[in-house]
Scaffold this active site. Structure first.
Site, mmCIF file in Angstrom:
data_model
loop_
_atom_site.group_PDB
_atom_site.id
_atom_site.type_symbol
_atom_site.label_atom_id
_atom_site.label_comp_id
_atom_site.label_asym_id
_atom_site.label_seq_id
_atom_site.Cartn_x
_atom_site.Cartn_y
_atom_site.Cartn_z
ATOM 1 N N LYS A 68 0.846 -1.202 0.000
ATOM 2 C CA LYS A 68 0.000 0.000 0.000
ATOM 3 C C LYS A 68 0.876 1.244 0.000
ATOM 4 C CE LYS A 68 -4.094 -1.665 2.487
ATOM 5 N NZ LYS A 68 -5.036 -1.449 1.383
ATOM 6 N N ARG A 80 -10.542 -11.352 1.601
ATOM 7 C CA ARG A 80 -11.374 -12.406 1.003
ATOM 8 C C ARG A 80 -10.690 -13.772 1.105
ATOM 9 N NH1 ARG A 80 -11.458 -9.150 -4.577
ATOM 10 N NH2 ARG A 80 -11.190 -7.472 -3.083
HETATM 11 N N1 BES Z 1 -8.292 -3.572 4.015
HETATM 12 C C1 BES Z 1 -8.423 -3.156 2.676
HETATM 13 C C2 BES Z 1 -9.735 -2.390 2.429
HETATM 14 C C3 BES Z 1 -9.889 -1.085 3.149
HETATM 15 C C4 BES Z 1 -9.576 0.100 2.528
HETATM 16 C C5 BES Z 1 -10.390 -1.054 4.427
HETATM 17 C C6 BES Z 1 -9.741 1.286 3.183
HETATM 18 C C7 BES Z 1 -10.560 0.139 5.083
HETATM 19 C C8 BES Z 1 -10.246 1.324 4.458
HETATM 20 C C9 BES Z 1 -8.405 -4.365 1.746
HETATM 21 O O1 BES Z 1 -7.680 -5.445 2.190
HETATM 22 C C10 BES Z 1 -7.803 -3.902 0.474
HETATM 23 O O2 BES Z 1 -6.670 -3.540 0.497
HETATM 24 N N2 BES Z 1 -8.572 -3.935 -0.584
HETATM 25 C C11 BES Z 1 -8.131 -3.471 -1.847
HETATM 26 C C12 BES Z 1 -8.639 -4.447 -2.885
HETATM 27 C C13 BES Z 1 -7.998 -4.264 -4.233
HETATM 28 C C14 BES Z 1 -6.559 -4.708 -4.190
HETATM 29 C C15 BES Z 1 -8.767 -5.078 -5.234
HETATM 30 C C16 BES Z 1 -8.712 -2.079 -2.075
HETATM 31 O O3 BES Z 1 -9.831 -1.830 -1.666
HETATM 32 O O4 BES Z 1 -8.008 -1.254 -2.642
HETATM 33 ZN ZN ZN Z 2 -5.610 -5.294 1.657
#
Ligand code: BES
Ligand code: ZN
Ligand code: ZN
Length: 506
Positions: free
Chosen positions: A282, A356
């Site tokens: 991230k 997931r």
């Molecule tokens: N934990 C994140 C989602 C999230 C984002 C929670 C902001 C709380 C606040 C999740 O694991 C994630 O990183 N999802 C990605 C998915 C993508 C790689 C398809 C996302 O939402 O960017």
């Molecule tokens: Zn994530």
């Protein structure tokens, strides 16, 4: 915070809170105090514009210092507009505002006289109880990491705050307070778990907190990595393999139903103690927020505590998948293929779509082991749900109209609102992979929250199921009426209501 109940009386050296209706007519013990004060109170509140402090759409208030002929040192009079039409949530918000006021004025001894405020929609006991719940939830604070308790602890006033409810029905109020305390304690546990920093609240530490619920009669089982490997939970294990902290699967069982053999209902939570994104790292801005990526598991643990404390008459299973999604030489790579507990294989295109992968094994395990009547999972699953719904609604996905309606109704009552989004086969197909049964994200930009839910649906084995994407509602940057800034515990009240309204005692 110390809440007590007592019969109607005046009190020395305290601040009293009384209520009047939209025509400034005092209700309950306020009327009596007005008599004692020889109409001093009603004379003041009937002055034009006396309620000039507009507090919210439902109420204003006025403060009288040293009210004549009374022993109380101060009186706060809440003018409630249309309180006869108040909903559960209106009462909770009223309680939250009363707390805010008491805190603002640094009151330390407060007597609330709730008699007379009753809505046509519920009993007096329930009306006041919801107000007390709102009050109690609003008083949450987390101060354990301030080294100088007195200087930095902004909420130090809370500690010595004594609030008493004086009512002709104090015995029944105090009895029902046990239920309110159960919910409030559950919410507090969730907020604490979510607020704790990720170097402290690691997967084994979250598991330890779940284990502590055995004190309240919850049966708790913990699977470590060795056991999960043996079972073939390659999907969950893969996410945690870059972390120094061991992944865990925790199962909490509360059998409070009259028939212990009745199929349970199950709640499953995503518990990513910190989500760096893994090798699909991230960006640094905002990464610190990912300590709340275990919010779903926090809700399930807090909910189990609330249900056990109030001895809910239902059979309930709580399952949380606990991992840390970290980078490192052992971390999984984009394009790795893992085999899930269901036997289905997954190509991990993006290691940041890890929630997931954790839920896939937790869901399959839950339905296989416990044959539940239904499953509801909670997860801070996608950033896309924040784009769609912000922090006002959590996303709801389900293969059952019945459960969707029940969850939405419960959420509406508690002010934890859900918005249903669609599932269908064409979305599902977007997950197909050229080398495995599926991939963990779709190619290109798309409906990210929906395809995440479609992914989960491949692991529910047709059991009636709902998925709540709580990424936008788990943490608040603004104080809310019954939740200070930070962890909200969104979902605990909702699911407690869902269990109570639809699955208890039947
Ligand atoms: N934990 C994140 C989602 C999230 C984002 C929670 C902001 C709380 C606040 C999740 O694991 C994630 O990183 N999802 C990605 C998915 C993508 C790689 C398809 C996302 O939402 O960017
Ligand atoms: Zn994530
Ligand atoms: Zn995540």
């Amino acid at each position: 915070m110390d809440i007590q109940f007592n019969s109607l009386r005046q009190e020395k050296d305290a601040t009293g809170i009384i209520f009047c209706d939209s025509n400034c007519k005092l209700v309950g013990y306020g009327k009596k105090l007005d008599q004692i004060s020889k109409k001093y109170i009603s004379n003041i509140i009937n002055l034009d514009n006396s309620f000039k402090i507009r507090n919210s759409k439902n109420f204003d208030y006025i403060i009288i210092h040293q009210p004549q002929n009374l022993k109380l040192t101060k009186l706060i009079i809440f003018k409630l507009k249309k309180y006869k039409e108040f909903s559960v949530r209106d009462f909770q918000i009223l309680g939250g505002h009363i707390h805010a006021l008491i805190k603002f004025y640094k009151e330390d001894k407060v007597i609330i006289y709730p008699d007379g405020i009753i809505s046509s929609k519920m009993s007096f006991i329930n009306s006041v109880s919801e107000m007390i719940l709102g009050f109690s939830l609003a008083s949450y604070s987390f101060t354990k990491y301030f080294s100088k308790k007195d200087k930095n602890n902004k909420n130090k006033n809370n500690k010595k705050l004594k609030v008493k409810f004086y009512s002709s029905q104090h015995t029944r109020l105090s009895k029902n307070y046990l239920n309110i305390q159960a919910i409030s304690d559950g919410v507090t546990l969730t907020r604490n778990l979510v607020t704790e920093p990720p170097n402290v609240m690691t997967p084994p530490e979250i598991a330890k907190n779940a284990k502590a619920l055995s004190e309240y009669g919850v049966e708790v089982k913990i699977l470590g990595e060795k056991e999960m490997k043996k079972l073939g939970m390659g999907s969950l294990i893969g996410v945690g393999q870059g972390s120094i902290h061991e992944s865990q699967l925790v199962i909490m069982k509360w059998l409070g139903g009259r028939n212990k053999k009745k199929k349970p209902i199950a709640f499953i939570g995503k518990g990513v103690s910190f989500d760096t994104g893994g090798v699909s790292l991230k960006p640094p801005n905002g990464m610190e927020e990912m300590k709340y990526d275990m919010g779903g598991s926090g809700v399930v643990i807090g909910l189990m505590k609330a249900l056990a404390l109030r001895k809910a008459k239902a059979n309930v299973i709580g399952v949380v998948g606990l991992v840390e999604n970290h980078i490192g030489s052992k971390a999984q790579r984009p394009s790795d293929v893992v085999k899930s507990y269901s036997g289905q294989t997954i190509e991990v295109i993006n290691t940041d779509a890890e929630g997931r992968l954790v839920l896939a094994d937790a869901l399959w395990y839950t339905q296989e082991q416990y044959k539940p009547e239904l499953m509801v999972d909670l997860a801070t699953l996608t950033g896309a749900i924040i784009v769609a719904l912000g922090d006002e609604y959590a996303g709801l996905f389900s293969n059952s109209d019945k459960i969707s309606k029940q969850l939405s109704d419960a959420g509406e009552i508690e002010g934890e609102k859900l918005w249903r989004l669609p599932l269908n086969d064409r979305y599902d197909k977007m997950l197909n992979s050229p080398i495995a049964d599926m991939q963990n994200i779709t190619n290109g930009r798309g409906p990210g929250s929906i395809t995440a839910a479609q992914f989960l649906q491949r692991f529910v084995n047709k059991v009636p199921w709902a998925h709540l994407d709580i990424a936008g509602t788990t943490w608040t940057k603004q104080p809310l009426p019954t939740s200070p800034k930070g962890a909200t515990a969104f979902g605990v009240k909702l699911l407690n209501r869902f269990v109570n309204k639809f699955y208890e005692g039947k």
